[in-house]
Design a protein around this motif. Structure first.
Motif, mmCIF file in Angstrom:
data_model
loop_
_atom_site.group_PDB
_atom_site.id
_atom_site.type_symbol
_atom_site.label_atom_id
_atom_site.label_comp_id
_atom_site.label_asym_id
_atom_site.label_seq_id
_atom_site.Cartn_x
_atom_site.Cartn_y
_atom_site.Cartn_z
ATOM 1 N N ALA A 7 0.819 -1.207 0.000
ATOM 2 C CA ALA A 7 0.000 0.000 0.000
ATOM 3 C C ALA A 7 0.852 1.257 0.000
ATOM 4 O O ALA A 7 0.613 2.200 -0.771
ATOM 5 N N LEU A 8 1.863 1.294 0.854
ATOM 6 C CA LEU A 8 2.674 2.499 1.011
ATOM 7 C C LEU A 8 3.406 2.866 -0.274
ATOM 8 O O LEU A 8 3.483 4.044 -0.640
ATOM 9 N N CYS A 9 3.918 1.886 -0.992
ATOM 10 C CA CYS A 9 4.729 2.192 -2.168
ATOM 11 C C CYS A 9 3.897 2.774 -3.305
ATOM 12 O O CYS A 9 4.445 3.367 -4.237
ATOM 13 N N ALA A 10 2.567 2.624 -3.237
ATOM 14 C CA ALA A 10 1.697 3.144 -4.302
ATOM 15 C C ALA A 10 0.860 4.333 -3.847
ATOM 16 O O ALA A 10 0.066 4.854 -4.628
ATOM 17 N N ALA A 11 1.028 4.784 -2.612
ATOM 18 C CA ALA A 11 0.139 5.802 -2.045
ATOM 19 C C ALA A 11 0.525 7.229 -2.394
ATOM 20 O O ALA A 11 -0.301 8.135 -2.318
ATOM 21 N N GLY A 12 1.784 7.449 -2.733
ATOM 22 C CA GLY A 12 2.217 8.820 -2.981
ATOM 23 C C GLY A 12 2.379 9.634 -1.717
ATOM 24 O O GLY A 12 2.368 10.868 -1.754
ATOM 25 N N LEU A 13 2.543 8.965 -0.580
ATOM 26 C CA LEU A 13 2.828 9.623 0.693
ATOM 27 C C LEU A 13 4.296 9.385 1.045
ATOM 28 O O LEU A 13 4.916 8.445 0.535
ATOM 29 N N PRO A 14 4.873 10.196 1.940
ATOM 30 C CA PRO A 14 6.288 10.023 2.290
ATOM 31 C C PRO A 14 6.589 8.618 2.797
ATOM 32 O O PRO A 14 5.832 8.048 3.583
ATOM 33 N N THR A 15 7.707 8.079 2.327
ATOM 34 C CA THR A 15 8.093 6.711 2.696
ATOM 35 C C THR A 15 9.389 6.662 3.500
ATOM 36 O O THR A 15 9.815 5.587 3.912
ATOM 37 N N ASP A 16 10.015 7.828 3.730
ATOM 38 C CA ASP A 16 11.293 7.819 4.448
ATOM 39 C C ASP A 16 11.113 7.452 5.912
ATOM 40 O O ASP A 16 12.003 6.881 6.540
ATOM 41 N N LYS A 17 9.927 7.783 6.462
ATOM 42 C CA LYS A 17 9.574 7.373 7.831
ATOM 43 C C LYS A 17 8.107 6.990 7.837
ATOM 44 O O LYS A 17 7.287 7.667 7.225
ATOM 45 N N PHE A 18 7.787 5.899 8.523
ATOM 46 C CA PHE A 18 6.376 5.562 8.693
ATOM 47 C C PHE A 18 6.173 4.829 10.004
ATOM 48 O O PHE A 18 7.100 4.225 10.552
ATOM 49 N N HIS A 19 4.940 4.889 10.491
ATOM 50 C CA HIS A 19 4.577 4.305 11.785
ATOM 51 C C HIS A 19 3.419 3.342 11.551
ATOM 52 O O HIS A 19 2.318 3.757 11.172
ATOM 53 N N PHE A 20 3.662 2.051 11.761
ATOM 54 C CA PHE A 20 2.644 1.026 11.525
ATOM 55 C C PHE A 20 1.969 0.651 12.832
ATOM 56 O O PHE A 20 2.623 0.326 13.817
ATOM 57 N N ILE A 21 0.635 0.709 12.850
ATOM 58 C CA ILE A 21 -0.130 0.410 14.061
ATOM 59 C C ILE A 21 -0.699 -1.002 14.037
ATOM 60 O O ILE A 21 -0.964 -1.598 15.071
ATOM 61 N N GLY A 22 -0.913 -1.564 12.860
ATOM 62 C CA GLY A 22 -1.657 -2.822 12.765
ATOM 63 C C GLY A 22 -3.138 -2.522 12.764
ATOM 64 O O GLY A 22 -3.585 -1.514 12.226
#
Length: 283
Positions: free
Chosen positions: A122-137
């Motif tokens: 999902a993240l790689c196709a979202a067009g949102l920043p990918t250098d930092k992310f926080h996954f909650i589950g």
């Protein structure tokens, strides 16, 4: 001569499209002595598709701690075991942590066999920043619990990613608005790698409107991504931001900003600008 220990393989399987399984994953599943599956019936369909006839055992949230000891005994006796979940990479909002931890402590080698993972897809196709992310589950089931969970996330962690169910996604979007304001950019990814794969972009209100326009859209597996904290917000300390969010639930914007500044010794004007962002208002 002592028999060598077997290995535990952590094997990623497709999240939808069966063609996404790697040749290494297929080879591993063909060669191991046992396959520990979250749902043996679900995994059985995948194995049948691949033409693999293997011994399986169930390992899920309710029996993992108890079943781990038996799997470790198999590995110590020289047998190889593959761990799979129903879809994607085991341990990522799926069972397996306790088993991997116990294997590590028992001296059983754990070998990852990488592959599909919904949050990365999902993240790689979202067009949102990918250098930092926080996954909650998966977020908690009740609205106030979800709001508290989201409010506790510190500023500056980057893109926030969570999994959600079709049944409660609209309620979750409303909770996101309550915590982050109505203007925060969101991306909803659904049915990734499947026939009706779709990524919808916009505010919470816009995505809710899109979901409600067609009941068929509110079905399937969901990944929700929340854009990082706007720059003005990120300049505040976590304590300032959390206090401001709390006070905005009860007080007018200027009062909430002034009181937050008084509590933390911050700048009232900067806090007021953030309050405007959070509320979606303009000066």
């Amino acid at each position: 001569m002592a028999k060598e220990n077997g290995f535990l393989y952590v094997v990623a399987t497709p999240i939808g499209n069966l063609d996404d399984i790697s040749q290494r994953a297929i080879s591993t599943l063909q060669q191991v002595d046992w396959i520990a599956a979250e749902d043996t019936r679900h995994t059985g369909r995948l194995l049948s598709h691949l033409g693999i006839n293997a011994k399986t055992l169930a390992l899920h949230d309710h029996n993992e701690k108890q079943r781990a000891a038996g799997i470790i005994q198999k590995c110590l006796a020289g047998e190889h075991v593959a761990l799979v979940s129903d879809a994607g990479t085991p341990l990522i909002s799926d069972p397996g942590y306790s088993l991997v931890r116990q294997c590590r402590d028992a001296g059983v080698r754990v070998i990852p066999v990488p592959g599909p993972c919904a949050l990365i897809t999902a993240l790689c196709a979202a067009g949102l920043p990918t250098d930092k992310f926080h996954f909650i589950g998966f977020l908690l089931p009740k609205s106030q619990q979800r709001q508290n969970q989201l409010a506790d996330i510190p500023a500056g962690v980057g893109t926030i990613i969570c999994y959600d169910t079709a049944r409660r996604i609209k309620d979750t979007l409303q909770d996101v608005t309550a915590v982050f304001g109505p203007e925060r950019e969101l991306v909803l990814a659904k049915e990734l790698t499947k026939t009706f794969e779709h990524l919808e972009y916009g505010t919470a209100a816009q995505i809710i409107a899109w979901l409600e326009a067609d009941p068929q859209r509110c079905q399937g597996e969901m990944v929700l991504m929340i854009a990082p904290t706007p720059k003005a917000e990120s300049e505040l300390s976590d304590a300032e931001l959390n206090t401001l969010k709390l006070l905005l639930t009860e007080l007018p914007l200027k009062k909430a900003a002034a009181l937050t500044a008084q509590i933390h010794g911050g700048k009232k004007n900067a806090l007021y600008k953030v309050a405007l962002q959070l509320s979606g208002e303009t000066e």
